[in-house]
Design an enzyme around this catalytic site. Structure first.
Site, PDB file in Angstrom:
ATOM      1  N   ARG A 146     -30.599 -43.863  86.045  1.00 32.77           N
ATOM      2  CA  ARG A 146     -29.546 -43.098  85.386  1.00 32.77           C
ATOM      3  C   ARG A 146     -30.017 -42.783  83.963  1.00 32.77           C
ATOM      4  O   ARG A 146     -30.797 -43.538  83.385  1.00 32.77           O
ATOM      5  CB  ARG A 146     -28.245 -43.903  85.331  1.00 32.77           C
ATOM      6  CG  ARG A 146     -27.700 -44.316  86.690  1.00 32.77           C
ATOM      7  CD  ARG A 146     -26.492 -45.236  86.534  1.00 32.77           C
ATOM      8  NE  ARG A 146     -25.939 -45.635  87.820  1.00 32.77           N
ATOM      9  CZ  ARG A 146     -26.304 -46.718  88.503  1.00 32.77           C
ATOM     10  NH1 ARG A 146     -27.240 -47.534  87.998  1.00 32.77           N
ATOM     11  NH2 ARG A 146     -25.757 -47.015  89.663  1.00 32.77           N
ATOM     12  N   LYS A 170     -24.985 -50.435  86.070  1.00 36.53           N
ATOM     13  CA  LYS A 170     -23.554 -50.667  85.895  1.00 36.53           C
ATOM     14  C   LYS A 170     -23.248 -52.161  86.044  1.00 36.53           C
ATOM     15  O   LYS A 170     -23.808 -52.831  86.892  1.00 36.53           O
ATOM     16  CB  LYS A 170     -22.768 -49.863  86.925  1.00 36.53           C
ATOM     17  CG  LYS A 170     -22.882 -48.353  86.710  1.00 36.53           C
ATOM     18  CD  LYS A 170     -22.075 -47.576  87.729  1.00 36.53           C
ATOM     19  CE  LYS A 170     -22.178 -46.081  87.462  1.00 36.53           C
ATOM     20  NZ  LYS A 170     -21.403 -45.293  88.444  1.00 36.53           N
ATOM     21  N   HIS A 241     -28.045 -36.072  85.640  1.00 40.15           N
ATOM     22  CA  HIS A 241     -28.443 -36.813  86.841  1.00 40.15           C
ATOM     23  C   HIS A 241     -29.271 -35.984  87.813  1.00 40.15           C
ATOM     24  O   HIS A 241     -29.578 -36.454  88.919  1.00 40.15           O
ATOM     25  CB  HIS A 241     -27.199 -37.341  87.562  1.00 40.15           C
ATOM     26  CG  HIS A 241     -26.765 -38.698  87.098  1.00 40.15           C
ATOM     27  ND1 HIS A 241     -27.423 -39.389  86.089  1.00 40.15           N
ATOM     28  CD2 HIS A 241     -25.738 -39.498  87.494  1.00 40.15           C
ATOM     29  CE1 HIS A 241     -26.813 -40.549  85.896  1.00 40.15           C
ATOM     30  NE2 HIS A 241     -25.801 -40.640  86.730  1.00 40.15           N
ATOM     31  N   ARG A 244     -32.386 -37.705  89.001  1.00 44.53           N
ATOM     32  CA  ARG A 244     -32.030 -38.886  89.809  1.00 44.53           C
ATOM     33  C   ARG A 244     -31.693 -38.446  91.238  1.00 44.53           C
ATOM     34  O   ARG A 244     -32.174 -39.039  92.206  1.00 44.53           O
ATOM     35  CB  ARG A 244     -30.845 -39.609  89.165  1.00 44.53           C
ATOM     36  CG  ARG A 244     -30.300 -40.809  89.966  1.00 44.53           C
ATOM     37  CD  ARG A 244     -29.253 -41.524  89.111  1.00 44.53           C
ATOM     38  NE  ARG A 244     -28.440 -42.454  89.858  1.00 44.53           N
ATOM     39  CZ  ARG A 244     -28.766 -43.721  90.114  1.00 44.53           C
ATOM     40  NH1 ARG A 244     -29.937 -44.178  89.721  1.00 44.53           N
ATOM     41  NH2 ARG A 244     -27.940 -44.510  90.763  1.00 44.53           N
ATOM     42  N   HIS A 267     -27.514 -48.883  93.680  1.00 41.85           N
ATOM     43  CA  HIS A 267     -26.174 -48.726  94.235  1.00 41.85           C
ATOM     44  C   HIS A 267     -25.688 -50.045  94.821  1.00 41.85           C
ATOM     45  O   HIS A 267     -26.395 -50.666  95.618  1.00 41.85           O
ATOM     46  CB  HIS A 267     -26.170 -47.661  95.341  1.00 41.85           C
ATOM     47  CG  HIS A 267     -26.302 -46.261  94.832  1.00 41.85           C
ATOM     48  ND1 HIS A 267     -26.734 -45.216  95.623  1.00 41.85           N
ATOM     49  CD2 HIS A 267     -26.061 -45.722  93.614  1.00 41.85           C
ATOM     50  CE1 HIS A 267     -26.758 -44.103  94.925  1.00 41.85           C
ATOM     51  NE2 HIS A 267     -26.352 -44.383  93.702  1.00 41.85           N
ATOM     52  N   TYR A 276     -26.975 -38.706 100.088  1.00 41.59           N
ATOM     53  CA  TYR A 276     -28.249 -37.991 100.086  1.00 41.59           C
ATOM     54  C   TYR A 276     -28.738 -37.678 101.495  1.00 41.59           C
ATOM     55  O   TYR A 276     -29.557 -36.778 101.673  1.00 41.59           O
ATOM     56  CB  TYR A 276     -29.300 -38.803  99.322  1.00 41.59           C
ATOM     57  CG  TYR A 276     -28.921 -39.002  97.878  1.00 41.59           C
ATOM     58  CD1 TYR A 276     -28.937 -37.940  96.979  1.00 41.59           C
ATOM     59  CD2 TYR A 276     -28.509 -40.255  97.406  1.00 41.59           C
ATOM     60  CE1 TYR A 276     -28.565 -38.116  95.653  1.00 41.59           C
ATOM     61  CE2 TYR A 276     -28.133 -40.429  96.086  1.00 41.59           C
ATOM     62  CZ  TYR A 276     -28.158 -39.365  95.217  1.00 41.59           C
ATOM     63  OH  TYR A 276     -27.779 -39.533  93.913  1.00 41.59           O
TER      64      TYR A 276
END
Length: 295
Positions: A146, A170, A241, A244, A267, A276
């Site tokens: 990110r 995160k 992004h 990414r 993730h 994706y």
């Protein structure tokens, strides 16, 4: 209500380790809810909490808010009331069994491999800023980080000898991501010939710095990548992004398995990564339509 929100935000920051931007988003959403209930004379934490929640969601819908926005507000309220329930500050969760609006899944924009090559070729490496920009773009596409993770990197987080980078996603979750040889080469070039000139003797742990020698910001990076997209005459809309998303899509198109891509992206839930696979299926359909004589 004010003190309850403060306690909730403190819990999210200290115990769950959420990022400052996420905390600010929660704080804003809950302050808007507080202001609404105050103006309507509703008690959001009393016996009629359900009525307050439903009235607020109805207001958002009447105001023409997008389903994604309403869903985000509801998610904030659910987390807030769940916290209050766990702390035994309320007896009943007024958001229990409330479902978020159905969202249409928007596929992320990605660049083709050729467009990525054009973008990465734009920085002029004769100047410190160009060396930095080349290193950043190459590293971002090589790792799928990110942008916030990229600009948060310190020099010590990059190990060029063993070709990996430590980044913090995160919830301050740390992960190790391999770095390709080209990206490692350009980061080394930047460290050897560019970074010292940009820092001008200032002491900073930051890997990527701006012209004043301070840590580059997310907004600063966004301006840089948009500049190079215009310079390379890339007509697609570029977001922070974009590389990414392109990283993940290109890996899957070339045979990478979904679990590996999930780990590389950081993730927590593989369902986030599955977006994706829709892109790669769309690409397969496009290739089929172009190549099959009876398509």
């Amino acid at each position: 209500m004010e003190s309850l929100v403060r306690g909730f935000i403190h819990y999210l920051g200290v115990e769950r380790g959420l990022a400052d931007n996420t905390l600010a988003s929660y704080r804003l959403d809950l302050s808007q809810y507080r202001d609404f209930t105050r103006a309507q004379g509703l008690d959001p934490v009393g016996e009629n909490g359900r009525r307050a929640v439903m009235a607020y969601l109805l207001k958002l819908k009447r105001d023409g808010r997008a389903p994604a926005t309403i869903s985000r507000h509801l998610a904030a309220l659910k987390s807030f009331y769940r916290f209050l329930l766990n702390e035994q500050l309320i007896g009943v969760d007024p958001t229990a069994n409330l479902e978020s609006p159905r969202l249409t899944q928007r596929l992320p924009r990605v660049l083709t491999a050729a467009e990525v090559e054009v973008l990465l070729a734009q920085p002029r490496m004769g100047k410190p800023g160009g060396l930095r920009d080349k290193a950043m773009l190459e590293l971002l596409y090589a790792t799928g980080m990110r942008v916030t993770e990229l600009v948060s990197l310190d020099v010590e987080h990059v190990n060029l000898d063993h070709a990996y980078v430590r980044c913090f996603g995160k919830g301050a979750r740390e992960r190790i991501v391999p770095v390709g040889s080209l990206a490692a080469h350009y980061v080394a070039e930047y460290l050897a010939r560019g970074r010292t000139k940009l820092t001008r003797g200032k002491s900073t742990p930051a890997l990527f710095v701006n012209q004043q020698g301070h840590r580059l910001t997310r907004q600063g990076f966004w301006k840089i990548i948009k500049k190079y997209a215009r310079q390379g005459k890339i007509e697609k809309v570029i977001t922070p992004h974009t590389l990414r998303h392109s990283f993940a899509t290109h890996l899957l198109e070339n045979g990478a398995d979904l679990r590996s891509v999930q780990e590389l992206l950081g993730h927590a839930d593989i369902s986030t990564t599955q977006i994706y696979t829709h892109l790669t299926r769309a690409r397969l359909k496009e290739v089929y339509d172009q190549a099959h004589p009876r398509a």
